[in-house]
Enzyme design. Sequence first.
Site, PDB file in Angstrom:
ATOM      1  N   GLY A   3     -53.011 -35.872 -32.596  1.00  0.00           N
ATOM      2  CA  GLY A   3     -51.681 -35.507 -32.114  1.00  0.00           C
ATOM      3  C   GLY A   3     -51.653 -34.321 -31.171  1.00  0.00           C
ATOM      4  O   GLY A   3     -50.720 -34.183 -30.381  1.00  0.00           O
ATOM      5  N   VAL A 185     -57.000 -31.815 -36.192  1.00  0.00           N
ATOM      6  CA  VAL A 185     -57.546 -33.011 -35.530  1.00  0.00           C
ATOM      7  C   VAL A 185     -57.020 -34.324 -36.115  1.00  0.00           C
ATOM      8  O   VAL A 185     -57.538 -35.389 -35.810  1.00  0.00           O
ATOM      9  CB  VAL A 185     -59.098 -33.026 -35.550  1.00  0.00           C
ATOM     10  CG1 VAL A 185     -59.645 -31.901 -34.705  1.00  0.00           C
ATOM     11  CG2 VAL A 185     -59.645 -32.937 -36.974  1.00  0.00           C
ATOM     12  N   LYS A 186     -55.980 -34.246 -36.911  1.00  0.00           N
ATOM     13  CA  LYS A 186     -55.473 -35.473 -37.510  1.00  0.00           C
ATOM     14  C   LYS A 186     -54.445 -36.166 -36.596  1.00  0.00           C
ATOM     15  O   LYS A 186     -54.023 -35.592 -35.583  1.00  0.00           O
ATOM     16  CB  LYS A 186     -54.856 -35.158 -38.881  1.00  0.00           C
ATOM     17  CG  LYS A 186     -55.894 -34.699 -39.929  1.00  0.00           C
ATOM     18  CD  LYS A 186     -56.936 -35.768 -40.233  1.00  0.00           C
ATOM     19  CE  LYS A 186     -57.604 -35.626 -41.587  1.00  0.00           C
ATOM     20  NZ  LYS A 186     -58.675 -34.620 -41.654  1.00  0.00           N
ATOM     21  N   THR A 187     -54.019 -37.362 -37.017  1.00  0.00           N
ATOM     22  CA  THR A 187     -53.117 -38.196 -36.203  1.00  0.00           C
ATOM     23  C   THR A 187     -51.862 -37.427 -35.769  1.00  0.00           C
ATOM     24  O   THR A 187     -51.446 -37.504 -34.620  1.00  0.00           O
ATOM     25  CB  THR A 187     -52.689 -39.446 -36.993  1.00  0.00           C
ATOM     26  OG1 THR A 187     -53.858 -40.081 -37.478  1.00  0.00           O
ATOM     27  CG2 THR A 187     -51.894 -40.408 -36.123  1.00  0.00           C
TER      28      THR A 187
END
Length: 395
Positions: A3, A185-187
């Site tokens: 994201g 670093v996630k969605t």
Amino acid sequence: MPGFEIFGKEEKKEVCDVLDTGVLFRYGFDQVRNNHWKAKTFEKMLSEKLSVKHCHLCSSGTAALNIALASCGVGAGDEVIVPPFTFIATIEAVLNAGAVPVFSDIDETLCIDPGALKEKITDKTKAVLVVHMCGAMAQIDEIADFCKKNGLILIEDSCQAVGGTYKNRALGTFGKAGCFSFDPVKTITCGEGGAIVTDDDKVYNTSHAFSDHGHDHKGDDRGLEGHEMLGLNYRISELNAAVGVAQLSKLDMILEKQRNFKNIMKNALSGVKNISFRSVPDPKGDSATFLSFFMENEEKTVQASKNLGNAGVDACFYWYINNWHYYRNFTHLHNLSSPAPLPLTLIKDLPDYKNINLKQSDEIMKRCLSFLIKLSWTEKELLERVDKIITAISL
Ligand SMILES: *Cc1c(COP(=O)(O)O)cnc(C)c1O
């Protein structure tokens, strides 16, 4: 994914709302916060999106796992069945609860194999902690059934699978509690953040209290709140929650883009001989953060991975040798390295983490390559990339 690639004025606006009031705390200060409740807003948005009764936003995905285990009553001496393909946080959370992680094989979904669970049950088994890896689901119906039949608690680590569904039901809502991560670093990201979701009032109330030193959050005066239990500080700040509010409103757009890119890649690769795609129990519900496939054998996979490196194809992962996500490379776990003795070292018959034998998982991971799907690509860049991939893997 991830994201952060699409930060814009929306994130800035939400953060400025908070900075303009100076209230960084998610509780209280009603008179000065100008009606901004970013953590509460995020919780309402996520529970609506996932059609789940409760959501509690906390400081990280690891915290969410810790909170979920504690709130579901998993603690000292219990055994928790976990997959060998995950991020170490899943394992750390179990250890931190004083419980013993027991590894069970994955299947070609890259998630825990429901058929292998039976062998791992002992009279100490309390829970199964399933991980929906790389954006897509485990065979969650079968796993939920298995837990029900055997009186085990099901907890979902959906840290990598926000927005994913199985038969139209959100991943993270099949068990007693589901955990999400919004790390950088996630969605979608809060900078750092996590959430636990549940339909169970008691699990929710305990989670909320446990994340804030056991305070019950009843009544207005923080000083007069009750505290029925000990807890910790796993609170999120309003600044982090503000970023999350903006990101969460972009989730549908992110998923659509990822799914479109993944389809393009998959179609282009479907002509390549001797590869087979990861099995996804409900392809419609794949959040499509990664494309993963299996090569014929280990030798060819090693060669393909080298070729990809030489061709400058970034964001591709050979997890079998990668240091982050597979049990063979969890050296900290092998040695139970910790700054101070873990309570676990007092337990007799502890699994020998250095010498676990997970042959079925090894056979799968030896042949597996995964490709991250980025939001910032243009379609042209994507097509060039696919061409390079095809050349690198056509051995
Ligand atoms: C990222 C991740 C976590 C931990 O989340 P943090 O927010 O980084 O603490 C846990 N499990 C899995 C599978 C993850 O990918």
